[in-house]
Design a protein around this motif. Structure first.
Motif, PDB file in Angstrom:
ATOM      1  N   LEU A  18      26.301  51.314 -52.416  1.00  0.00           N
ATOM      2  CA  LEU A  18      24.924  51.158 -51.948  1.00  0.00           C
ATOM      3  C   LEU A  18      24.862  50.258 -50.730  1.00  0.00           C
ATOM      4  N   ALA A  19      25.669  49.178 -50.767  1.00  0.00           N
ATOM      5  CA  ALA A  19      25.680  48.251 -49.643  1.00  0.00           C
ATOM      6  C   ALA A  19      26.156  48.933 -48.371  1.00  0.00           C
ATOM      7  N   MET A  20      27.079  49.898 -48.547  1.00  0.00           N
ATOM      8  CA  MET A  20      27.635  50.587 -47.384  1.00  0.00           C
ATOM      9  C   MET A  20      26.746  51.723 -46.888  1.00  0.00           C
ATOM     10  N   THR A  21      25.937  52.291 -47.769  1.00  0.00           N
ATOM     11  CA  THR A  21      25.177  53.490 -47.390  1.00  0.00           C
ATOM     12  C   THR A  21      23.701  53.243 -47.161  1.00  0.00           C
ATOM     13  N   VAL A  22      23.093  52.244 -47.800  1.00  0.00           N
ATOM     14  CA  VAL A  22      21.665  51.987 -47.614  1.00  0.00           C
ATOM     15  C   VAL A  22      21.472  51.186 -46.339  1.00  0.00           C
ATOM     16  N   PRO A  23      20.718  51.685 -45.353  1.00  0.00           N
ATOM     17  CA  PRO A  23      20.555  50.979 -44.087  1.00  0.00           C
ATOM     18  C   PRO A  23      19.857  49.641 -44.273  1.00  0.00           C
ATOM     19  N   THR A  24      20.292  48.639 -43.535  1.00  0.00           N
ATOM     20  CA  THR A  24      19.599  47.357 -43.522  1.00  0.00           C
ATOM     21  C   THR A  24      18.418  47.473 -42.585  1.00  0.00           C
ATOM     22  N   GLU A  25      17.562  46.450 -42.578  1.00  0.00           N
ATOM     23  CA  GLU A  25      16.400  46.468 -41.691  1.00  0.00           C
ATOM     24  C   GLU A  25      16.830  46.551 -40.231  1.00  0.00           C
ATOM     25  N   THR A  26      17.907  45.817 -39.892  1.00  0.00           N
ATOM     26  CA  THR A  26      18.379  45.814 -38.515  1.00  0.00           C
ATOM     27  C   THR A  26      18.879  47.181 -38.088  1.00  0.00           C
ATOM     28  N   SER A  27      19.663  47.831 -38.969  1.00  0.00           N
ATOM     29  CA  SER A  27      20.204  49.128 -38.595  1.00  0.00           C
ATOM     30  C   SER A  27      19.108  50.172 -38.470  1.00  0.00           C
ATOM     31  N   MET A  28      18.068  50.050 -39.287  1.00  0.00           N
ATOM     32  CA  MET A  28      16.936  50.974 -39.177  1.00  0.00           C
ATOM     33  C   MET A  28      16.277  50.822 -37.804  1.00  0.00           C
ATOM     34  N   GLU A  29      16.147  49.559 -37.348  1.00  0.00           N
ATOM     35  CA  GLU A  29      15.540  49.315 -36.049  1.00  0.00           C
ATOM     36  C   GLU A  29      16.397  49.881 -34.932  1.00  0.00           C
ATOM     37  N   GLU A  30      17.720  49.754 -35.111  1.00  0.00           N
ATOM     38  CA  GLU A  30      18.626  50.227 -34.081  1.00  0.00           C
ATOM     39  C   GLU A  30      18.511  51.737 -33.883  1.00  0.00           C
ATOM     40  N   PHE A  31      18.253  52.465 -34.981  1.00  0.00           N
ATOM     41  CA  PHE A  31      18.214  53.921 -34.898  1.00  0.00           C
ATOM     42  C   PHE A  31      16.790  54.469 -34.798  1.00  0.00           C
ATOM     43  N   ALA A  32      15.786  53.574 -34.777  1.00  0.00           N
ATOM     44  CA  ALA A  32      14.406  54.028 -34.652  1.00  0.00           C
ATOM     45  C   ALA A  32      14.200  54.630 -33.263  1.00  0.00           C
ATOM     46  N   ALA A  33      13.340  55.626 -33.189  1.00  0.00           N
ATOM     47  CA  ALA A  33      13.032  56.237 -31.897  1.00  0.00           C
ATOM     48  C   ALA A  33      12.395  55.184 -30.994  1.00  0.00           C
ATOM     49  N   PRO A  34      12.806  55.104 -29.747  1.00  0.00           N
ATOM     50  CA  PRO A  34      12.263  54.070 -28.864  1.00  0.00           C
ATOM     51  C   PRO A  34      10.822  54.366 -28.470  1.00  0.00           C
ATOM     52  N   VAL A  35      10.080  53.306 -28.173  1.00  0.00           N
ATOM     53  CA  VAL A  35       8.766  53.458 -27.569  1.00  0.00           C
ATOM     54  C   VAL A  35       9.011  53.641 -26.077  1.00  0.00           C
ATOM     55  N   LYS A  36       8.706  54.824 -25.572  1.00  0.00           N
ATOM     56  CA  LYS A  36       8.959  55.119 -24.164  1.00  0.00           C
ATOM     57  C   LYS A  36       7.763  54.674 -23.319  1.00  0.00           C
ATOM     58  N   ILE A  37       8.067  53.925 -22.251  1.00  0.00           N
ATOM     59  CA  ILE A  37       7.027  53.431 -21.350  1.00  0.00           C
ATOM     60  C   ILE A  37       7.302  53.951 -19.944  1.00  0.00           C
ATOM     61  N   ALA A  38       6.380  54.726 -19.390  1.00  0.00           N
ATOM     62  CA  ALA A  38       6.468  55.137 -17.986  1.00  0.00           C
ATOM     63  C   ALA A  38       6.031  53.948 -17.142  1.00  0.00           C
ATOM     64  N   MET A  39       6.963  53.415 -16.357  1.00  0.00           N
ATOM     65  CA  MET A  39       6.733  52.172 -15.628  1.00  0.00           C
ATOM     66  C   MET A  39       6.803  52.392 -14.128  1.00  0.00           C
ATOM     67  N   SER A  40       5.747  52.042 -13.429  1.00  0.00           N
ATOM     68  CA  SER A  40       5.719  52.186 -11.985  1.00  0.00           C
ATOM     69  C   SER A  40       6.736  51.251 -11.340  1.00  0.00           C
ATOM     70  N   THR A  41       7.491  51.790 -10.365  1.00  0.00           N
ATOM     71  CA  THR A  41       8.549  51.009  -9.720  1.00  0.00           C
ATOM     72  C   THR A  41       7.970  50.129  -8.614  1.00  0.00           C
ATOM     73  N   THR A  42       7.267  49.115  -9.044  1.00  0.00           N
ATOM     74  CA  THR A  42       6.642  48.144  -8.156  1.00  0.00           C
ATOM     75  C   THR A  42       6.882  46.754  -8.737  1.00  0.00           C
ATOM     76  N   PRO A  43       6.906  45.725  -7.907  1.00  0.00           N
ATOM     77  CA  PRO A  43       7.039  44.364  -8.438  1.00  0.00           C
ATOM     78  C   PRO A  43       5.945  43.991  -9.435  1.00  0.00           C
ATOM     79  N   LEU A  44       4.828  44.727  -9.415  1.00  0.00           N
ATOM     80  CA  LEU A  44       3.780  44.478 -10.398  1.00  0.00           C
ATOM     81  C   LEU A  44       4.298  44.663 -11.824  1.00  0.00           C
ATOM     82  N   SER A  45       5.351  45.455 -11.973  1.00  0.00           N
ATOM     83  CA  SER A  45       5.922  45.733 -13.290  1.00  0.00           C
ATOM     84  C   SER A  45       6.943  44.675 -13.718  1.00  0.00           C
ATOM     85  N   SER A  46       7.042  43.590 -12.984  1.00  0.00           N
ATOM     86  CA  SER A  46       8.062  42.568 -13.244  1.00  0.00           C
ATOM     87  C   SER A  46       8.108  42.077 -14.693  1.00  0.00           C
TER      88      SER A  46
END
Length: 331
Positions: A18-46
């Motif tokens: 179980l320890a080897m197969t049940v994902p930990t909270e960290t591993s779940m975060e690592e494999f979670a789908a990313p929040v994609k942000i369309a970011m304008s390429t301007t210094p305003l996005s610093s």
């Protein structure tokens, strides 16, 4: 003893499995789908760039993927087409789109500037005053801060009756169009203004426009994603807030990081860096700016309005900002 071990070992094996197969909270975060942000390429996005490069999104336990794009109008379009969850854009892009849709919301403003947009002409054109733009071709990016800015300048300098031709084009086309004579003036944002000055400074004339228009850059979300992703958006804003603190405390290092990310010289950033106010907020100033711009857009026929000025209070949601611990929310 052997009998006891025989009873215990199966349970030990199960525990190890179980320890080897049940994902930990960290591993779940690592494999979670990313929040994609369309970011304008301007210094305003610093602030977003700093948050990404210093792993502040990771620190706040949210997986983010930045998708650089030229212009807030394009990043808004990517969000509208469901290519990303979030987008960065000026309040002018919010205003223009509010006349055709209401399925998005402003989560927060994260930077302001009163000198990010420039009005440029060629010295050879001898256009030294706004009234000399009468009948001229002015290049601008449609439905963006670039379009509103030129009109704000004309109004505030007492030249609102001056008639000129709006020539819509992409941001990257404005400089070449000015240099070739296709247009007589351009309304352009940074860092494109700096780049023209750097390459063709002896040919370029710039109007005095600082303080004419106070632009805000905002983080925008689709309403359809808000409830399910609110926790992630809170973490994203918290990371941006920390990035802004880092910028205030480490300006030189911050400029270096942003310079590397955007692949532009540090001196190009310094051209307008002092004009940027990095802070998270949602205030009545934003609401007032949206209303003012909407009334202008209707009066000039820049939009088709069948029901008057939109109710922008319905397009602003401060819940994520408040939960991120920000107190600069006054709506």
């Amino acid at each position: 003893m052997i009998k006891k071990l025989s009873l215990i070992l199966p349970f030990v094996g199960i525990a190890i499995y179980l320890a080897m197969t049940v994902p930990t909270e960290t591993s779940m975060e690592e494999f979670a789908a990313p929040v994609k942000i369309a970011m304008s390429t301007t210094p305003l996005s610093s602030p977003l760039i700093i948050a990404q490069e210093l792993a502040l999104f990771d620190k706040h336990k949210v997986h983010v993927e930045l998708l650089p794009v030229r212009g807030g109008h394009r990043s808004f379009g990517m969000m509208s087409d469901d290519e990303v969850e979030l987008a960065t854009s000026s309040e002018s892009v919010v205003m223009f789109n509010s006349f055709s849709r209401n399925d998005f919301t402003v989560l927060a403003s994260f930077v302001e500037s009163d000198n990010d947009l420039k009005l440029l002409t060629l010295k050879s054109s001898a256009i030294t005053d706004a009234k000399l733009l009468e009948g001229k071709n002015v290049g601008m990016i449609e439905s963006s801060a670039s379009e509103f800015f030129i009109y704000a300048y004309m109004i505030l300098t007492g030249n609102k009756e001056v008639k000129f031709n709006r020539i819509y084009m992409e941001a990257s086309e404005l400089g070449p169009a000015l240099l070739s004579g296709e247009v007589d003036a351009i309304s352009i944002w940074e860092p494109l203004g700096y780049q023209l000055h750097k390459e063709y400074g002896d040919q370029i004339s710039q109007f005095q426009t600082k303080g004419i228009y106070n632009l805000s850059f905002n983080l925008i979300a689709k309403k359809a994603t808000l409830e399910a992703s609110l926790d992630s958006y809170v973490k994203i804003l918290a990371a941006i807030d920390e990035a802004q603190s880092y910028i205030a405390q480490n300006p030189e290092r911050s400029k270096s990081i942003v310079s590397n990310f955007l692949n532009i010289p540090v001196r190009e950033l310094e051209w307008g860096w002092s004009d940027y106010l990095f802070r998270l907020s949602l205030s009545n100033v934003l609401l007032s700016n949206l209303q003012t711009q909407a009334r202008w857009a209707i009066a000039t026929g820049s939009v088709t309005a069948t029901q008057g000025v939109p109710d922008f209070r319905l397009l602003i949601d401060g819940r994520a900002l408040e939960r991120a611990g920000n107190t600069d929310t006054h709506l």
